[in-house]
Design a protein around this motif. Structure first.
Motif, PDB file in Angstrom:
ATOM      1  N   LYS A   6       1.718  25.827  -1.306  1.00 20.83           N
ATOM      2  CA  LYS A   6       2.065  26.128   0.085  1.00 20.83           C
ATOM      3  C   LYS A   6       1.430  25.143   1.067  1.00 20.83           C
ATOM      4  CE  LYS A   6       3.127  31.008  -0.636  1.00 20.83           C
ATOM      5  NZ  LYS A   6       2.880  32.417  -0.236  1.00 20.83           N
ATOM      6  N   VAL A   7       1.762  23.880   0.883  1.00 22.66           N
ATOM      7  CA  VAL A   7       1.307  22.844   1.809  1.00 22.66           C
ATOM      8  C   VAL A   7       2.259  22.808   2.998  1.00 22.66           C
ATOM      9  CG1 VAL A   7       2.619  21.004   0.645  1.00 22.66           C
ATOM     10  CG2 VAL A   7       0.592  20.435   1.992  1.00 22.66           C
ATOM     11  N   ALA A  17       6.085  26.205   4.464  1.00 23.89           N
ATOM     12  CA  ALA A  17       5.212  25.684   3.413  1.00 23.89           C
ATOM     13  C   ALA A  17       5.987  25.496   2.113  1.00 23.89           C
ATOM     14  CB  ALA A  17       4.039  26.632   3.188  1.00 23.89           C
ATOM     15  N   ASN A  18       5.600  24.473   1.355  1.00 24.83           N
ATOM     16  CA  ASN A  18       6.184  24.206   0.050  1.00 24.83           C
ATOM     17  C   ASN A  18       5.080  23.916  -0.956  1.00 24.83           C
ATOM     18  OD1 ASN A  18       9.282  24.048   0.114  1.00 24.83           O
ATOM     19  ND2 ASN A  18       8.723  22.891   1.954  1.00 24.83           N
ATOM     20  N   SER A  19       5.391  24.101  -2.216  1.00 24.49           N
ATOM     21  CA  SER A  19       4.434  23.822  -3.283  1.00 24.49           C
ATOM     22  C   SER A  19       4.915  22.645  -4.109  1.00 24.49           C
ATOM     23  CB  SER A  19       4.255  25.054  -4.177  1.00 24.49           C
ATOM     24  OG  SER A  19       3.763  26.151  -3.425  1.00 24.49           O
ATOM     25  N   VAL A  20       3.959  21.875  -4.641  1.00 24.66           N
ATOM     26  CA  VAL A  20       4.323  20.682  -5.397  1.00 24.66           C
ATOM     27  C   VAL A  20       3.319  20.475  -6.526  1.00 24.66           C
ATOM     28  CG1 VAL A  20       2.997  19.176  -3.831  1.00 24.66           C
ATOM     29  CG2 VAL A  20       4.866  18.223  -5.190  1.00 24.66           C
ATOM     30  N   HIS A  21       3.839  19.994  -7.660  1.00 20.91           N
ATOM     31  CA  HIS A  21       2.983  19.684  -8.809  1.00 20.91           C
ATOM     32  C   HIS A  21       3.412  18.357  -9.405  1.00 20.91           C
ATOM     33  CE1 HIS A  21       0.613  20.097 -12.454  1.00 20.91           C
ATOM     34  NE2 HIS A  21       1.698  19.855 -13.159  1.00 20.91           N
ATOM     35  N   ALA A  49      -2.418  16.098   3.230  1.00 18.20           N
ATOM     36  CA  ALA A  49      -3.268  16.920   2.374  1.00 18.20           C
ATOM     37  C   ALA A  49      -4.062  16.069   1.390  1.00 18.20           C
ATOM     38  CB  ALA A  49      -2.414  17.951   1.627  1.00 18.20           C
ATOM     39  N   VAL A  50      -3.401  15.084   0.775  1.00 15.26           N
ATOM     40  CA  VAL A  50      -4.084  14.212  -0.184  1.00 15.26           C
ATOM     41  C   VAL A  50      -5.186  13.417   0.510  1.00 15.26           C
ATOM     42  CG1 VAL A  50      -3.794  12.199  -1.682  1.00 15.26           C
ATOM     43  CG2 VAL A  50      -2.110  14.049  -1.748  1.00 15.26           C
ATOM     44  N   TYR A  51      -4.897  12.887   1.681  1.00 11.03           N
ATOM     45  CA  TYR A  51      -5.903  12.105   2.415  1.00 11.03           C
ATOM     46  C   TYR A  51      -7.094  12.990   2.808  1.00 11.03           C
ATOM     47  CZ  TYR A  51      -8.139   9.292   5.998  1.00 11.03           C
ATOM     48  OH  TYR A  51      -9.069   8.594   6.731  1.00 11.03           O
ATOM     49  N   PRO A  60      -4.307  21.482   4.749  1.00  8.58           N
ATOM     50  CA  PRO A  60      -3.327  22.457   5.247  1.00  8.58           C
ATOM     51  C   PRO A  60      -2.488  23.022   4.105  1.00  8.58           C
ATOM     52  CG  PRO A  60      -2.538  20.245   5.663  1.00  8.58           C
ATOM     53  CD  PRO A  60      -3.891  20.097   5.056  1.00  8.58           C
ATOM     54  N   ALA A  61      -3.107  23.851   3.280  1.00 11.61           N
ATOM     55  CA  ALA A  61      -2.424  24.423   2.117  1.00 11.61           C
ATOM     56  C   ALA A  61      -3.178  25.673   1.681  1.00 11.61           C
ATOM     57  CB  ALA A  61      -2.376  23.415   0.973  1.00 11.61           C
ATOM     58  N   GLU A  62      -2.491  26.500   0.926  1.00  9.48           N
ATOM     59  CA  GLU A  62      -3.137  27.707   0.402  1.00  9.48           C
ATOM     60  C   GLU A  62      -4.178  27.343  -0.643  1.00  9.48           C
ATOM     61  OE1 GLU A  62      -1.343  31.000  -2.418  1.00  9.48           O
ATOM     62  OE2 GLU A  62      -0.761  31.428  -0.346  1.00  9.48           O
ATOM     63  N   SER A  63      -3.849  26.378  -1.507  1.00  2.24           N
ATOM     64  CA  SER A  63      -4.801  25.882  -2.501  1.00  2.24           C
ATOM     65  C   SER A  63      -4.385  24.493  -2.945  1.00  2.24           C
ATOM     66  CB  SER A  63      -4.878  26.822  -3.716  1.00  2.24           C
ATOM     67  OG  SER A  63      -3.638  26.856  -4.391  1.00  2.24           O
TER      68      SER A  63
END
Length: 213
Positions: A6-7, A17-21, A49-51, A60-63
């Motif tokens: 959930k970024v 929000a969306n999730s990514v792997h 988020a990565v930075y 800015p994400a749930e996890s």
């Protein structure tokens, strides 16, 4: 590897929000979607988020779980360079060359290219996007997010590569009005709504002097 649940973009009110792997077996995310579907916003959200994670700030994400990278390259809204006499396309080529040189030296990189090769003709853009994405897919130590409007590239890549994750941001239609969900979906888009948007704004009618008829 990166797993983000959930970024979202931290500067957008009510952001979806969306999730990514991403992992070594699927190190390339190939992103498609219609105009205004949210591709650039999604890529910016993940990049932010990565930075932030790498400098030790809240994200800015749930996890989020991630491996540490040696560097990060993004080309989102890459401008031309009038002072150097570089076109948008050549600026992009030079950026890509710098990325390739870093990878050649063994750097583990997080790389985002928004609408790769949009500064050249459609045939060259197709060939170059296909060739570069195929090459990226072989570099398992790096992570890539690539977006394009040339969805035919995705169809060919799906036949040739088994380590690319294909995702898109869908558009539905409410009559002649596009409706955007901003929810990431598995697959390659079939949405083509550019002319609908142009017609909704009556561009051709204005040019032909028929807007008020």
């Amino acid at each position: 590897d990166i797993t983000i649940t959930k970024v979202y973009h931290p500067q957008l009110t009510g952001a979806v929000a969306n999730s990514v792997h991403v992992d070594h077996e699927h190190n390339v995310i190939f992103l498609t979607g219609a105009n205004m579907a949210g591709k650039s916003t999604f890529m910016k959200s993940v990049s932010i988020a990565v930075y932030l994670a790498h400098v030790g700030f809240p994200v800015p994400a749930e996890s989020m779980e991630f491996s540490v990278y040696d560097g990060m390259f993004t080309t989102i809204n890459l401008p031309d360079n009038l002072n150097m006499g570089y076109s948008h396309f050549y600026s992009e080529v030079l950026r890509l060359k710098k990325v390739a040189q870093q990878m050649e030296q063994g750097a583990r990189l997080f790389i985002v290219f928004d609408e790769l090769f949009r500064g050249t003709n459609v045939k060259d853009a197709y060939d170059a996007t296909l060739a570069v994405t195929e090459a990226f897919a072989e570099v398992s130590d790096c992570t890539f997010i690539i977006s394009t409007h040339i969805i035919e590239v995705g169809t060919t890549l799906k036949e040739r590569c088994n380590n690319i994750r294909f995702v898109y941001l869908p558009t539905s239609m409410d009559g002649n009005k596009p409706v955007y969900t901003y929810h990431l979906t598995e697959g390659i888009t079939n949405d083509r709504h550019g002319m609908i948007i142009i017609n909704n704004e009556k561009i051709i009618d204005i040019i032909n002097g028929k807007e008020d008829e």
